[in-house]
Design an enzyme around this catalytic site. Structure first.
Site, short mmCIF file in Angstrom:
data_model
loop_
_atom_site.label_atom_id
_atom_site.label_comp_id
_atom_site.label_asym_id
_atom_site.label_seq_id
_atom_site.Cartn_x
_atom_site.Cartn_y
_atom_site.Cartn_z
N LYS A 1 -6.61 7.62 7.62
CA LYS A 1 -6.22 6.24 6.88
C LYS A 1 -4.99 5.61 7.68
O LYS A 1 -4.38 6.36 8.52
CB LYS A 1 -5.59 6.60 5.39
CG LYS A 1 -5.03 5.16 4.88
CD LYS A 1 -4.33 5.89 3.13
CE LYS A 1 -3.72 4.81 2.68
NZ LYS A 1 -3.25 5.27 1.22
N SER B 1 -5.15 2.62 -2.44
CA SER B 1 -5.05 2.23 -1.22
C SER B 1 -5.81 3.02 -0.02
O SER B 1 -6.17 2.45 0.92
CB SER B 1 -3.49 2.07 -0.64
OG SER B 1 -2.99 3.47 -0.73
N SER C 1 -3.41 6.40 -5.19
CA SER C 1 -4.20 5.57 -3.94
C SER C 1 -5.14 6.70 -3.50
O SER C 1 -6.00 6.20 -2.51
CB SER C 1 -3.12 5.27 -2.77
OG SER C 1 -2.73 4.01 -3.05
#
Length: 551
Positions: A135, A211, A236
């Site tokens: 990520k 996220s 997230s």
């Protein structure tokens, strides 16, 4: 005369084009190819003719299955890597999930691992040869972390790996790409001015969640066998996994290494981030959570407690399961309520003790505390970061700042909010302990909807309260439940509560819109006892998701 400042739009276009340029021509889809509701991204991938039959078979393996094949010498790292690289390239062209693609680096590293295996007959670690993405919030040596902010797109590369990245690299994982996240990281849909919008694996009219949206959708489309390095401070890990139909876990944050995670406000530690996987099975989930929480090659990591793993056997007796159908703020949509009813019925039929559980405090008030602690300086650092590049905030972030009346706290106000957080933890622990016979877990929704339409006002409350308390939770698909209008009609008599989310959530629901979308549930366990929650979830998963060939 000073040079003309490059606009944020130009920087974004340049960044997005760099990802496309990194995809070899032989892995490109024909111009104009796009996923639709009728033919989603997975179907396009399988019919693209860019993958051989064997490559499809390789990429359909779970992480555990892939590792077994590589470690037993049945599959080379290079062969596996190429299959997943092709699938990742196709996935990005359909759902826009990457900020960087690294095929040459990945294949070169895979070749080194193959050579070492051939020479010694041994793997370098438990994840030897596993393709993995990272990520765009975690440091990777030599790579630029943008945090989905235009202002950071040309920053200097990271000098070291984040702790969790190092743990995976040391275990033998090979990094093939870095994935998208929303602007600021504080949105449950992945969209930014810098990287654009990341789409859902099942329906492009929906977002991938946030996220860790790029991570989850890439795994859902089998571009990677799992996403062990998702992060979560408000949902997230869990929301993207839920919206794409995966298993996932948010471990106790105090057990997770934190060094090398980027943020605009690094001094805020009231609500801490957690790191955990999104994947295809409970076996994979346990594999990666074990690796993160034991972090064997950095045993003295200063940002978390001493590593340990207390193996807990699967419970053999009757489970005590509390069920929370609603949080009393926003009622979940009908398919999620049906998932809870059907799960409850299966658990009872299997002889387990299932009962209603209600939190001992108002979850709207808890949300006010949480959001105040998220943005103790009134989000000043984040807003200044956006303003420095002239880019506007995304809709969901801007809406939540307004709804929760974000402001800079005085020291006295911050102390008050920290005291509230401590009181919530005490009250919840006492409520858990007060249940006669104790409780093995809580079953509840992950979100009030099964997927997030683009820019929809989404209530985070089903996940954020667990971040405030730091209780671990697992996302589990309900695999045989398919949303359809006949079984999941809209409740036309519903009277929404007087808050900013319940009415909008109710009005948004249309069973035709969500038809065919996956449904998941959230299972909550005690803090620091993550292994026990995994064991309980394994039992529940075996009951709720019985394989078709098992009677």
């Amino acid at each position: 005369m000073s040079p003309v400042e490059e606009s944020w739009q130009s920087k974004a276009a340049r960044a997005q084009q760099s990802v496309i340029d990194s995809i070899p021509l032989k892995w490109r889809l024909p111009p104009g190819t796009a996923a639709t509701r009728e033919k989603n991204a997975r179907q396009v991938i399988l019919s693209s003719n860019l993958l051989t039959k064997k490559q499809i078979e390789i990429t359909e393996l779970t992480a555990t299955q892939l590792l077994e094949s590589i470690h037993h010498g049945n599959l080379s790292c290079v062969e596996a890597m190429e299959a997943f690289l092709i699938r990742t390239a196709i996935a990005h062209q359909l759902v826009n999930c990457l900020v960087e693609f690294m095929p040459e680096e990945a294949l070169a590293r895979a070749a080194v691992l193959d050579a070492e295996y051939k020479k010694s007959g041994k793997v370098v670690g438990p994840l030897h040869g596993l393709p993995m993405s990272v990520k765009d919030i975690l440091d990777v040596e030599g790579k630029i972390v943008t945090f989905a902010a235009v202002a950071w797109v040309d920053c200097a590369p990271s000098k070291t790996d984040a702790s969790v990245v190092k743990v995976m690299r040391d275990a033998g994982a090979v990094f093939i790409a870095r994935t998208t996240m929303p602007q600021t990281g504080m949105a449950l849909e992945t969209v930014s001015n810098l990287w654009g919008r990341t789409l859902n694996a099942h329906n492009p009219a929906f977002g991938s969640g946030g996220s860790s949206g790029g991570e989850a959708v890439l795994t859902a489309l089998r571009g990677t066998p799992a996403s062990p390095l998702s992060t979560d401070i408000g949902g997230s890990i869990r929301a993207p996994a839920a919206f794409n139909g995966l298993y996932a876990m948010r471990p106790t944050s105090e057990r997770c290494p934190h060094l090398g995670g980027k943020t605009a406000a690094p001094g805020n530690v009231s609500v801490k981030v957690s790191a955990g996987p999104a994947c295809w099975s409970m076996t994979d989930l346990k594999l990666f959570v074990h690796q993160i929480l034991t972090h064997p090659t950095i045993p003295h990591e200063p940002t978390c407690c001493i590593p340990y793993w207390n193996e807990v056997p699967a419970p053999s007796g009757r489970l005590r399961v509390g069920v929370m159908v609603t949080d009393g703020v926003v009622d979940p949509h009908p398919p999620i309520q049906r998932a809870i009813r059907e799960t409850t019925a299966k658990l009872k039929a299997a002889g387990h003790d299932v009962f209603e559980f209600k939190p001992p405090f108002d979850l709207w008030e808890a949300a006010l505390t949480t959001w105040a602690l998220y943005f103790q300086t009134g989000a000043r650092e984040v807003l200044e970061l956006l303003a420095s590049a002239g880019e506007p905030p995304i809709k969901q972030f801007e809406l939540n700042l307004k709804i929760f009346k974000t402001k800079e706290l005085t020291v006295a106000e911050l102390f008050k909010r920290n005291v509230e957080q401590g009181a919530y933890k005490i009250a919840f622990q006492q409520a858990w302990d007060a249940v006669a016979g104790g409780m093995d877990c809580i079953v509840c929704p992950c979100a009030p909807m099964a997927g997030v339409p683009h820019d929809a006002p989404l209530w985070w409350g089903y996940t954020t309260w667990l971040n405030l308390l730091d209780y671990p939770s697992i996302i589990m698909p309900v695999k045989d439940l398919v949303i359809n209008p006949a079984q999941d009609p809209k409740d036309l008599s519903y009277q929404p509560r007087d808050n900013p989310f319940d009415k909008a959530n109710h009005e948004l629901y249309d069973p035709e819109m969500w038809q065919g979308h996956p449904v998941t549930l959230q299972l909550v366990g005690r803090p620091y006892r993550d292994e026990g929650l995994i064991s309980v979830c394994e039992v529940i998963d075996s009951i709720v998701n019985v394989p078709a060939d098992v009677v």
